[in-house]
Design an enzyme around this catalytic site. Structure first.
Site, short mmCIF file in Angstrom:
data_model
loop_
_atom_site.label_atom_id
_atom_site.label_comp_id
_atom_site.label_asym_id
_atom_site.label_seq_id
_atom_site.Cartn_x
_atom_site.Cartn_y
_atom_site.Cartn_z
N LYS A 1 0.64 -1.29 0.09
CA LYS A 1 0.21 -0.13 -0.03
C LYS A 1 0.83 1.30 0.04
O LYS A 1 1.48 1.49 0.78
CB LYS A 1 -1.00 -0.02 1.32
CG LYS A 1 -2.02 1.06 0.85
CD LYS A 1 -2.60 1.57 2.23
CE LYS A 1 -1.67 2.84 2.63
NZ LYS A 1 -1.95 4.12 1.71
N GLY B 1 7.27 4.79 8.18
CA GLY B 1 6.30 5.76 8.39
C GLY B 1 6.28 6.55 9.59
O GLY B 1 7.42 6.26 10.18
N SER B 2 5.30 7.07 10.13
CA SER B 2 5.38 7.84 11.63
C SER B 2 5.12 6.76 12.77
O SER B 2 4.36 5.90 12.54
CB SER B 2 4.26 8.90 11.54
OG SER B 2 3.06 8.20 11.64
N THR C 1 1.42 5.91 13.40
CA THR C 1 0.76 4.81 12.53
C THR C 1 1.46 3.59 13.02
O THR C 1 0.81 2.52 13.06
CB THR C 1 1.16 5.03 11.19
OG1 THR C 1 0.55 6.40 10.68
CG2 THR C 1 0.68 3.83 10.27
N GLY C 2 2.76 3.47 13.36
CA GLY C 2 3.30 2.16 13.84
C GLY C 2 2.68 1.59 15.00
O GLY C 2 2.47 0.38 15.20
N GLU D 1 9.87 0.88 10.56
CA GLU D 1 11.01 1.81 10.17
C GLU D 1 10.29 3.38 10.46
O GLU D 1 9.34 3.51 9.45
CB GLU D 1 11.39 1.65 8.86
CG GLU D 1 12.01 0.47 8.34
CD GLU D 1 13.42 0.40 9.15
OE1 GLU D 1 13.75 1.27 9.53
OE2 GLU D 1 13.97 -0.74 9.06
N CYS E 1 14.06 10.48 6.27
CA CYS E 1 14.07 9.92 7.51
C CYS E 1 15.24 10.27 8.37
O CYS E 1 15.36 10.42 9.57
CB CYS E 1 13.51 8.24 7.59
SG CYS E 1 14.64 7.46 6.47
N GLU F 1 10.18 15.57 15.68
CA GLU F 1 10.54 15.43 14.19
C GLU F 1 9.59 16.44 13.39
O GLU F 1 8.23 16.36 13.63
CB GLU F 1 10.31 13.95 13.61
CG GLU F 1 10.57 13.87 12.12
CD GLU F 1 10.21 12.28 11.67
OE1 GLU F 1 9.31 11.69 11.79
OE2 GLU F 1 11.50 11.91 10.93
P1 NAD Z 1 2.26 8.27 8.04
O1 NAD Z 1 2.64 7.00 9.17
O2 NAD Z 1 1.23 9.19 8.14
O3 NAD Z 1 2.07 7.32 6.64
C1 NAD Z 1 2.96 6.00 6.14
C2 NAD Z 1 1.85 5.11 5.43
O4 NAD Z 1 1.20 4.71 6.35
C3 NAD Z 1 1.04 5.76 4.40
O5 NAD Z 1 1.02 4.69 3.41
C4 NAD Z 1 -0.17 5.83 5.17
O6 NAD Z 1 -1.36 5.69 4.17
C5 NAD Z 1 -0.42 4.70 6.04
N1 NAD Z 1 -1.23 4.69 7.05
C6 NAD Z 1 -1.58 5.98 7.84
N2 NAD Z 1 -2.41 5.69 8.85
C7 NAD Z 1 -2.45 4.28 8.88
C8 NAD Z 1 -3.28 3.46 9.26
N3 NAD Z 1 -4.10 3.99 10.65
N4 NAD Z 1 -3.06 1.94 9.42
C9 NAD Z 1 -2.30 1.68 8.39
N5 NAD Z 1 -1.78 2.39 7.60
C10 NAD Z 1 -1.66 3.72 7.68
O7 NAD Z 1 3.85 8.69 7.55
P2 NAD Z 1 4.07 9.84 6.42
O8 NAD Z 1 3.52 11.09 6.87
O9 NAD Z 1 3.52 9.18 5.12
O10 NAD Z 1 5.60 9.68 6.48
C11 NAD Z 1 6.51 10.46 7.32
C12 NAD Z 1 6.98 9.69 8.25
O11 NAD Z 1 7.82 8.47 7.82
C13 NAD Z 1 8.08 10.32 8.92
O12 NAD Z 1 7.87 9.96 10.36
C14 NAD Z 1 9.47 9.68 8.48
O13 NAD Z 1 10.48 9.82 9.34
C15 NAD Z 1 8.98 8.38 8.36
N6 NAD Z 1 10.06 7.59 7.74
C16 NAD Z 1 10.88 6.77 8.00
C17 NAD Z 1 11.88 6.22 7.35
C18 NAD Z 1 12.72 4.91 7.87
O14 NAD Z 1 13.43 4.49 7.28
N7 NAD Z 1 12.97 4.97 8.90
C19 NAD Z 1 12.08 6.43 5.78
C20 NAD Z 1 11.10 7.41 5.53
C21 NAD Z 1 9.99 7.98 6.20
#
Ligand code: NAD
Length: 412
Positions: A106, A159-160, A163-164, A182, A217, A316
């Site tokens: 996704k 992602g964030s 969400t994790g 991650e 990130c 962040e």
């Molecule tokens: P986000 O967590 O909002 O979204 C990431 C993904 O998760 C998207 O596909 C989104 O649709 C999905 N998502 C959102 N809510 C969800 C839910 N309730 N259930 C399942 N999936 C859901 O993050 P973002 O704003 O898109 O990305 C930025 C974040 O990602 C920052 O915190 C950044 O540091 C992090 N990031 C980390 C790395 C790494 O390797 N550690 C790399 C790139 C980005």
């Protein structure tokens, strides 16, 4: 097949980069290298790796043969963000496919085009229907459904942290699928007075926070500078930041493209307000610019006098905002480096080899760069500790995420 996919990504690199830039606003020069460039390399790396990993014959008693085998986990659910969708998607897809799994991927709602094209490429290269499935949609709907599914065996997420946490909850409420997270960072970049070349450190440090509008990130978003060179270094950095050309991501002369969305830009600007209110001194940038173009552009910002309890030190931003804090001693630098909940990346600039090793050992992070910032390749893992997550992408270690171990215990 993985080699064929890599070849196709490389052959279509420019088209893929343009498609991605139109979607997420990353400057083309960076997108070309980081997105198709990196994704092709990742598919190639795992294509070459998969016949180099094998099971084990365990040292059991002589009348028993203990065979330890790697099994595919089954279905991998991959959820990726918008900043580098093709690169991060490939980090999960290539090792998962190499180990014999099928994948439901996704993409983020604001950046899915390159991954949809990748799915077409995989299909054209002969990947059977159903092995890779790209499902677009919002996180709350499509992402949550994937996380809650009893048919998904492993969830690989970037992602964030917010969400994790939801994914871990969904796993606990459904089938206890393994979750590899991650997450974000607030990575310290530490400049000692004995850095070999302050001008170079300033140039690399500016790129390390401002490229892709800080939406990286591992961005070095907290600069810790030894007091004796603080003012000189701040001036060098300011010059570097002001020399960066912000603008149309498709213009080859652009160094910094657009912020991903209006929402992200608003969030970045609210961090600037918070920084000022808490006593930070903005020495350059931090404004919306080029508004007449209709684009979401922001000037690279440097904020000095940021203290450990300031929001800009702890949280962040995921934007082009650098927080600068001064220190007096190595011990203080180490304490400041480790004074957040995150632990993704770090940088150390020093000509003192012993100090470099002490800092590498002492900093709580998945990667510590010495006298550079941000370098990496497929042979080394990328991942964090603490609230930066628990899984590693890249390298042979990533294969462990997409396999289960099975023991055959054979009485002879
Ligand atoms: P986000 O967590 O909002 O979204 C990431 C993904 O998760 C998207 O596909 C989104 O649709 C999905 N998502 C959102 N809510 C969800 C839910 N309730 N259930 C399942 N999936 C859901 O993050 P973002 O704003 O898109 O990305 C930025 C974040 O990602 C920052 O915190 C950044 O540091 C992090 N990031 C980390 C790395 C790494 O390797 N550690 C790399 C790139 C980005």
């Amino acid at each position: 097949m993985l080699h064929r996919i890599a070849d196709r990504i490389a052959a279509e690199a420019i088209e893929l980069a343009v498609l991605g830039v139109r979607d997420n606003g990353t400057e083309f020069s960076m997108a070309l290298k980081a997105e198709p460039g990196s994704a092709a390399g990742t598919f190639r790396y795992y294509a070459e790796a998969l016949d180099k990993v094998a099971g084990e014959v365990a040292p059991t008693a002589p009348d028993v043969l203990g065979l330890v085998q790697r099994m595919p986990v089954g279905v991998v659910g991959a959820i990726v963000p918008w900043n580098f969708p093709l690169m991060i998607g490939a980090w999960k897809l290539a090792p998962a496919l190499a180990m014999g799994n099928s994948v439901v991927l996704k993409p983020a709602e604001t950046a899915s085009l390159t991954l949809l094209r990748l799915a077409e490429i995989c299909s054209e290269c002969g990947l059977p229907d159903g092995v890779l499935n790209v499902v677009t949609g919002s996180g709350a709907e499509a992402g949550a459904a994937l996380a809650a599914s009893n048919g998904v065996d492993v969830l690989a997420f970037t992602g964030s942290g917010a969400t994790g946490r939801k994914l871990l909850e969904a796993s606990a409420r459904s089938n206890l699928k393994r979750c590899y997270l991650e997450l974000g960072g607030k990575s310290p970049n530490i400049v000692f007075a004995d850095a070999p070349d302050l001008a170079k450190a300033a140039k690399v440090s500016a790129a390390g926070i401002f490229r892709n509008s800080g939406q990286v990130c591992i961005a070095g978003s907290r600069l810790l500078v030894e007091a004796s060179v603080h003012d000189e270094f701040a001036e060098l950095l300011q010059a570097e930041a002001e020399a960066l050309r912000v603008g149309d991501p498709l213009d080859l002369k652009t160094h910094v493209g657009a912020v991903n969305s209006e929402e992200q830009l608003r969030r970045n600007l609210s961090f600037m307000d918070m920084a000022r209110a808490e006593g930070g001194q903005v020495i350059t940038g931090g404004h919306r610019i080029l508004e007449d173009t209709g684009g979401t552009y922001m000037s690279p910002a440097i904020v000095t006098h940021v203290a450990q309890d300031h929001a800009l030190f702890q949280r962040e931003v995921f934007g082009p905002v650098l927080a600068v804090t001064r220190f007096e001693t190595e011990a203080e630098a180490l304490n400041l480096a480790n004074a957040t909940d995150f632990g993704l990346a770090a940088g150390v600039w020093t000509a003192n080899l012993s100090r470099a090793h002490r800092m590498v050992a002492g900093i709580r992070a998945g990667v510590v760069h010495v006298n550079t910032y941000g370098g990496s390749d497929n042979t080394v893992p990328l991942g964090g500790v603490g609230q930066s997550g628990n899984g590693h992408d890249k390298s042979l270690h990533a294969l462990d995420k997409y396999t289960d171990l099975k023991t055959a215990w054979i009485q002879l």
